[in-house]
Design an enzyme around this catalytic site. Sequence first.
Site, PDB file in Angstrom:
ATOM      1  N   TRP A  49      -6.483  10.445 -66.359  1.00  0.00           N
ATOM      2  CA  TRP A  49      -6.755  11.051 -65.056  1.00  0.00           C
ATOM      3  C   TRP A  49      -7.786  10.255 -64.235  1.00  0.00           C
ATOM      4  O   TRP A  49      -8.347  10.785 -63.296  1.00  0.00           O
ATOM      5  CB  TRP A  49      -7.275  12.485 -65.254  1.00  0.00           C
ATOM      6  CG  TRP A  49      -6.209  13.460 -65.650  1.00  0.00           C
ATOM      7  CD1 TRP A  49      -5.480  14.260 -64.817  1.00  0.00           C
ATOM      8  CD2 TRP A  49      -5.730  13.740 -66.965  1.00  0.00           C
ATOM      9  NE1 TRP A  49      -4.585  15.015 -65.527  1.00  0.00           N
ATOM     10  CE2 TRP A  49      -4.712  14.719 -66.856  1.00  0.00           C
ATOM     11  CE3 TRP A  49      -6.054  13.267 -68.232  1.00  0.00           C
ATOM     12  CZ2 TRP A  49      -4.027  15.233 -67.957  1.00  0.00           C
ATOM     13  CZ3 TRP A  49      -5.370  13.774 -69.334  1.00  0.00           C
ATOM     14  CH2 TRP A  49      -4.376  14.738 -69.186  1.00  0.00           C
ATOM     15  N   CYS A 108      -0.248  16.497 -65.732  1.00  0.00           N
ATOM     16  CA  CYS A 108       0.300  17.812 -66.073  1.00  0.00           C
ATOM     17  C   CYS A 108       1.780  17.959 -65.747  1.00  0.00           C
ATOM     18  O   CYS A 108       2.549  18.504 -66.548  1.00  0.00           O
ATOM     19  CB  CYS A 108      -0.521  18.913 -65.408  1.00  0.00           C
ATOM     20  SG  CYS A 108      -0.329  19.044 -63.614  1.00  0.00           S
ATOM     21  N   HIS A 117      -1.795  22.901 -61.111  1.00  0.00           N
ATOM     22  CA  HIS A 117      -1.558  22.598 -62.517  1.00  0.00           C
ATOM     23  C   HIS A 117      -0.160  23.088 -62.876  1.00  0.00           C
ATOM     24  O   HIS A 117       0.253  24.171 -62.451  1.00  0.00           O
ATOM     25  CB  HIS A 117      -2.606  23.266 -63.407  1.00  0.00           C
ATOM     26  CG  HIS A 117      -2.434  22.951 -64.865  1.00  0.00           C
ATOM     27  ND1 HIS A 117      -2.370  21.659 -65.338  1.00  0.00           N
ATOM     28  CD2 HIS A 117      -2.279  23.759 -65.946  1.00  0.00           C
ATOM     29  CE1 HIS A 117      -2.202  21.687 -66.649  1.00  0.00           C
ATOM     30  NE2 HIS A 117      -2.134  22.941 -67.046  1.00  0.00           N
ATOM     31  N   ASP A 166       2.094  25.400 -72.288  1.00  0.00           N
ATOM     32  CA  ASP A 166       1.407  24.335 -71.558  1.00  0.00           C
ATOM     33  C   ASP A 166       1.169  23.141 -72.480  1.00  0.00           C
ATOM     34  O   ASP A 166       0.296  23.183 -73.348  1.00  0.00           O
ATOM     35  CB  ASP A 166       0.072  24.851 -71.008  1.00  0.00           C
ATOM     36  CG  ASP A 166      -0.550  23.887 -70.009  1.00  0.00           C
ATOM     37  OD1 ASP A 166      -0.080  22.732 -69.925  1.00  0.00           O
ATOM     38  OD2 ASP A 166      -1.494  24.276 -69.305  1.00  0.00           O
ATOM     39  N   ASP A 221     -12.799  34.272 -61.956  1.00  0.00           N
ATOM     40  CA  ASP A 221     -13.684  34.267 -60.794  1.00  0.00           C
ATOM     41  C   ASP A 221     -14.236  32.864 -60.571  1.00  0.00           C
ATOM     42  O   ASP A 221     -14.456  32.110 -61.523  1.00  0.00           O
ATOM     43  CB  ASP A 221     -14.873  35.199 -61.023  1.00  0.00           C
ATOM     44  CG  ASP A 221     -14.656  36.559 -60.405  1.00  0.00           C
ATOM     45  OD1 ASP A 221     -13.757  36.691 -59.565  1.00  0.00           O
ATOM     46  OD2 ASP A 221     -15.383  37.495 -60.768  1.00  0.00           O
ATOM     47  N   GLU A 234      -4.356  41.081 -55.149  1.00  0.00           N
ATOM     48  CA  GLU A 234      -5.813  41.104 -55.256  1.00  0.00           C
ATOM     49  C   GLU A 234      -6.393  42.303 -54.517  1.00  0.00           C
ATOM     50  O   GLU A 234      -6.025  42.604 -53.386  1.00  0.00           O
ATOM     51  CB  GLU A 234      -6.394  39.797 -54.714  1.00  0.00           C
ATOM     52  CG  GLU A 234      -6.084  38.634 -55.651  1.00  0.00           C
ATOM     53  CD  GLU A 234      -6.451  37.292 -55.049  1.00  0.00           C
ATOM     54  OE1 GLU A 234      -7.136  37.294 -54.015  1.00  0.00           O
ATOM     55  OE2 GLU A 234      -6.040  36.269 -55.604  1.00  0.00           O
ATOM     56  N   GLU A 284      -4.755  45.859 -60.176  1.00  0.00           N
ATOM     57  CA  GLU A 284      -5.546  44.699 -60.585  1.00  0.00           C
ATOM     58  C   GLU A 284      -6.858  45.142 -61.223  1.00  0.00           C
ATOM     59  O   GLU A 284      -7.281  44.611 -62.254  1.00  0.00           O
ATOM     60  CB  GLU A 284      -5.819  43.786 -59.383  1.00  0.00           C
ATOM     61  CG  GLU A 284      -6.473  42.472 -59.797  1.00  0.00           C
ATOM     62  CD  GLU A 284      -7.200  41.784 -58.657  1.00  0.00           C
ATOM     63  OE1 GLU A 284      -7.259  40.550 -58.685  1.00  0.00           O
ATOM     64  OE2 GLU A 284      -7.730  42.482 -57.786  1.00  0.00           O
ATOM     65  N   LYS A 338      -9.740  24.148 -40.844  1.00  0.00           N
ATOM     66  CA  LYS A 338      -8.380  24.019 -40.352  1.00  0.00           C
ATOM     67  C   LYS A 338      -8.035  22.544 -40.190  1.00  0.00           C
ATOM     68  O   LYS A 338      -8.933  21.690 -40.095  1.00  0.00           O
ATOM     69  CB  LYS A 338      -8.208  24.769 -39.029  1.00  0.00           C
ATOM     70  CG  LYS A 338      -8.397  26.280 -39.174  1.00  0.00           C
ATOM     71  CD  LYS A 338      -8.056  27.024 -37.893  1.00  0.00           C
ATOM     72  CE  LYS A 338      -8.168  28.536 -38.101  1.00  0.00           C
ATOM     73  NZ  LYS A 338      -7.805  29.300 -36.873  1.00  0.00           N
ATOM     74  N   SER A 375      -5.105  19.435 -38.595  1.00  0.00           N
ATOM     75  CA  SER A 375      -4.202  19.110 -37.491  1.00  0.00           C
ATOM     76  C   SER A 375      -2.852  18.666 -38.036  1.00  0.00           C
ATOM     77  O   SER A 375      -2.682  18.444 -39.239  1.00  0.00           O
ATOM     78  CB  SER A 375      -4.805  17.992 -36.637  1.00  0.00           C
ATOM     79  OG  SER A 375      -5.056  16.845 -37.442  1.00  0.00           O
ATOM     80  N   TYR A 400      -5.938  15.366 -58.170  1.00  0.00           N
ATOM     81  CA  TYR A 400      -5.414  16.733 -58.175  1.00  0.00           C
ATOM     82  C   TYR A 400      -6.150  17.633 -59.161  1.00  0.00           C
ATOM     83  O   TYR A 400      -6.121  18.851 -59.045  1.00  0.00           O
ATOM     84  CB  TYR A 400      -3.915  16.722 -58.476  1.00  0.00           C
ATOM     85  CG  TYR A 400      -3.566  16.712 -59.943  1.00  0.00           C
ATOM     86  CD1 TYR A 400      -3.233  17.885 -60.601  1.00  0.00           C
ATOM     87  CD2 TYR A 400      -3.573  15.533 -60.681  1.00  0.00           C
ATOM     88  CE1 TYR A 400      -2.910  17.894 -61.949  1.00  0.00           C
ATOM     89  CE2 TYR A 400      -3.256  15.526 -62.019  1.00  0.00           C
ATOM     90  CZ  TYR A 400      -2.931  16.710 -62.661  1.00  0.00           C
ATOM     91  OH  TYR A 400      -2.623  16.708 -63.991  1.00  0.00           O
ATOM     92  N   GLU A 455     -16.710  32.189 -31.611  1.00  0.00           N
ATOM     93  CA  GLU A 455     -16.211  31.230 -32.595  1.00  0.00           C
ATOM     94  C   GLU A 455     -16.528  29.828 -32.110  1.00  0.00           C
ATOM     95  O   GLU A 455     -16.423  29.534 -30.913  1.00  0.00           O
ATOM     96  CB  GLU A 455     -14.699  31.419 -32.750  1.00  0.00           C
ATOM     97  CG  GLU A 455     -14.067  30.615 -33.876  1.00  0.00           C
ATOM     98  CD  GLU A 455     -12.582  30.949 -34.028  1.00  0.00           C
ATOM     99  OE1 GLU A 455     -12.266  31.869 -34.796  1.00  0.00           O
ATOM    100  OE2 GLU A 455     -11.767  30.293 -33.355  1.00  0.00           O
ATOM    101  N   ARG A 482     -11.533  23.091 -48.721  1.00  0.00           N
ATOM    102  CA  ARG A 482     -10.097  22.960 -48.562  1.00  0.00           C
ATOM    103  C   ARG A 482      -9.655  21.589 -49.053  1.00  0.00           C
ATOM    104  O   ARG A 482     -10.306  20.575 -48.771  1.00  0.00           O
ATOM    105  CB  ARG A 482      -9.684  23.154 -47.104  1.00  0.00           C
ATOM    106  CG  ARG A 482      -8.177  23.032 -46.890  1.00  0.00           C
ATOM    107  CD  ARG A 482      -7.734  23.608 -45.575  1.00  0.00           C
ATOM    108  NE  ARG A 482      -6.294  23.488 -45.380  1.00  0.00           N
ATOM    109  CZ  ARG A 482      -5.625  24.015 -44.368  1.00  0.00           C
ATOM    110  NH1 ARG A 482      -6.280  24.713 -43.441  1.00  0.00           N
ATOM    111  NH2 ARG A 482      -4.331  23.863 -44.255  1.00  0.00           N
ATOM    112  N   ASP A 483      -8.557  21.561 -49.793  1.00  0.00           N
ATOM    113  CA  ASP A 483      -7.941  20.307 -50.219  1.00  0.00           C
ATOM    114  C   ASP A 483      -6.760  20.021 -49.313  1.00  0.00           C
ATOM    115  O   ASP A 483      -5.924  20.896 -49.081  1.00  0.00           O
ATOM    116  CB  ASP A 483      -7.464  20.410 -51.668  1.00  0.00           C
ATOM    117  CG  ASP A 483      -8.617  20.645 -52.628  1.00  0.00           C
ATOM    118  OD1 ASP A 483      -9.545  19.826 -52.637  1.00  0.00           O
ATOM    119  OD2 ASP A 483      -8.581  21.656 -53.366  1.00  0.00           O
TER     120      ASP A 483
END
Length: 696
Positions: free
Chosen positions: A249, A285, A343, A366, A408, A454, A459, A485, A487, A523, A546, A587-588
């Site tokens: 990896w 994976c 994964h 797995d 969590d 959730e 749950e 956010k 584009s 990843y 905002e 964010r990815d």
Amino acid sequence: MAEALDAVGFADLVLESCNLECESNNRNHMMADMGSQTLVVRRGQSFTITLLFAGRGYEEGVDKLTLNVETGPCPIESSGTKSHFPVSDALQESAWSAVVDHRDGTALSLLIYSPPDARIGRYALTLEASMGYQGTSFRLGEFILLFNPWCPDDSVFLEYEDQRCEFVLTQQGLIYQGSLKFIVPTPWNFGQFEDEILDICLQLLDTNPKFLRDQNRDCSRRNNPVYIGRVVSAMVNCNDDQGVLAGRWDDKYEDGVSPMSWIGSVDILRRWRKYGCQPVRYGQCWVFAAVACTILRCLGIPTRVVTNYNSAHDTNSNLVIDRYLDEMGNLQKTSKDMIWNYHCWVESWMTRPDLPPGCDGWQALDPTPQEKSEGAYCCGPAPVKAIKEGELRLKYDIPFVFAEVSADVVYWVLQKDGSRKKTIHSSTVGKNMSTKSVGKDTREDITHNYKYPEGSDEEREVFAKAELQKSYLTEEEKGVSIKIKVSEGMNNGCDFDVYAVISNNTETERLCRLMFCARTASYNGVVGPECGMKDLLNVVLLPNAEKTVPLRILYEKYGSCLTQDNMIKLVALLFEYQTGDIILGVRDIYVKNPDIKIRVLGEPMQKRKLVAELTLTNPLSTPLSGCVFTLEGAGLTEGQKTQELASPVEPGQEAKVRVDLAPQLSGLHKLVVNFESDKLKGVKGYRNVIVAPLPK
């Protein structure tokens, strides 16, 4: 010399030949793609053989015929690896048995039935013929016995034909990669019926450590898909055995093949056998999962590859993932716990008679080596229903998979004085769980199979049952919040903008500091060099308003350090001066590669040549050198699977090759393509080709 005669003048039966009827039996047992060289049948279903005797034919009431089947190096009747049974009047549903199908002169057809719980594997078949005294034994040949999802009494029985077709017979599919917000379908050639693959799968079973320790015990347990699934999960990785794949990896793959370069399991499995069961370099994976899917489908167990986005790796089994940042928003390696962008594992369909009722159906397996289970690097089978219900004490490895989808996540900021402060963060794990739809090249979301919505009552009941003390970090409707956010046009080779969107839902003006950072990433969550940064010390937030803060991501910054996963991790840290709160946004994003265009020239027809034209346009500002297309599927020979370009491809120009195809079978074929160069890696494409049968 005169033949031996009995009291009423009959000569001994002499077998001249045996026809295992491979073509018709294989077709009837849904193994037509295996060809007609080897008899491959499924348990719990009868098959036909034809015996041709010399001199005279079989006489009922005179000749006594007995069959013997054996599998493994030390066949024993008490272990279920050997059976001795007569040709009788009727087939038995729960044991090996045989009856006469029909007679024609010196030819005799027998119907042989295997029980639905028979051991899978390679069998030797022999015949004993006698007339009431010592007889003669004839070796009839070999056959391979597999699990049978078409048999209602088999533990892998699957009710619907379209699902059996998808999860057992289909040789090409899609594996989902990318990121939570940009899911990318990647084509894969499972190829479970291609030449050598079944033999390799059986060799893999005979190479596993349990077989090497106790051959009799291992072979006796090969009637159980739970046991087989566990063996395959361990043998696909090589961490503690002679497994198929070595994992890596760190983006350093010079002494092997990059995981992003594989487009099918066949080449991997053939390499493993060719080089004496040495691990093939390298897998990650989705490669581990895809190879496991090939092996399990080949053996007859319905299997599919699934992808979990924002997947937790809980190393200390506390079902909490702690992540640490410095005050600049950089992830710190204080904890071994990880969150992978995605994964992959597999699900296999089987009953679980070893567990309480309600655990049948899909089981998570797995093969990626992460944590040991009963001393070996394997995981599962874990009943998906039990994962959803929080039944952590059942077999196998349910707590680990439960954490992957439901743990969590707590982010802490390590401050200069050595203290740490918990952030306000709304991210959760186990999102957009994906698999290919049955019979269609579309994504099916299966998150609901693993967890209740959730915040729902169900749950909360699950977590109470699992004795978890969880605090739900939900985004407050009041106060200050932050989102990231993106584009359009986040294409490899281009500059693009991302945005931190800050909302002040209070009645008062707020003053904050914003740290907004971009880093290339893998990843599995490991981050690389910075490729964009903004530090604003005085961000004024008006009441109930905002504010959007852009960050420009330049190709000249990310191009040289982008991993083959094409990931960039964005982290926004907002320090609120008045309250001392730290609000986090993560964010990815996935940087999109160019498309491979695939044109099929000519009318696709069985055993007739047609041409596939492959093109890719260079999106970068520099030439691409070392360009190679690799292909799988659609009747390709080994020599056609690699197509190299002699010259570099200039910016804006096309890399183009043409390949001759000659599909041997009619029906749907998927042509899977990968493109590699010095600057673009792991670009995938596919095209479905419907091949018409030869005119009659």
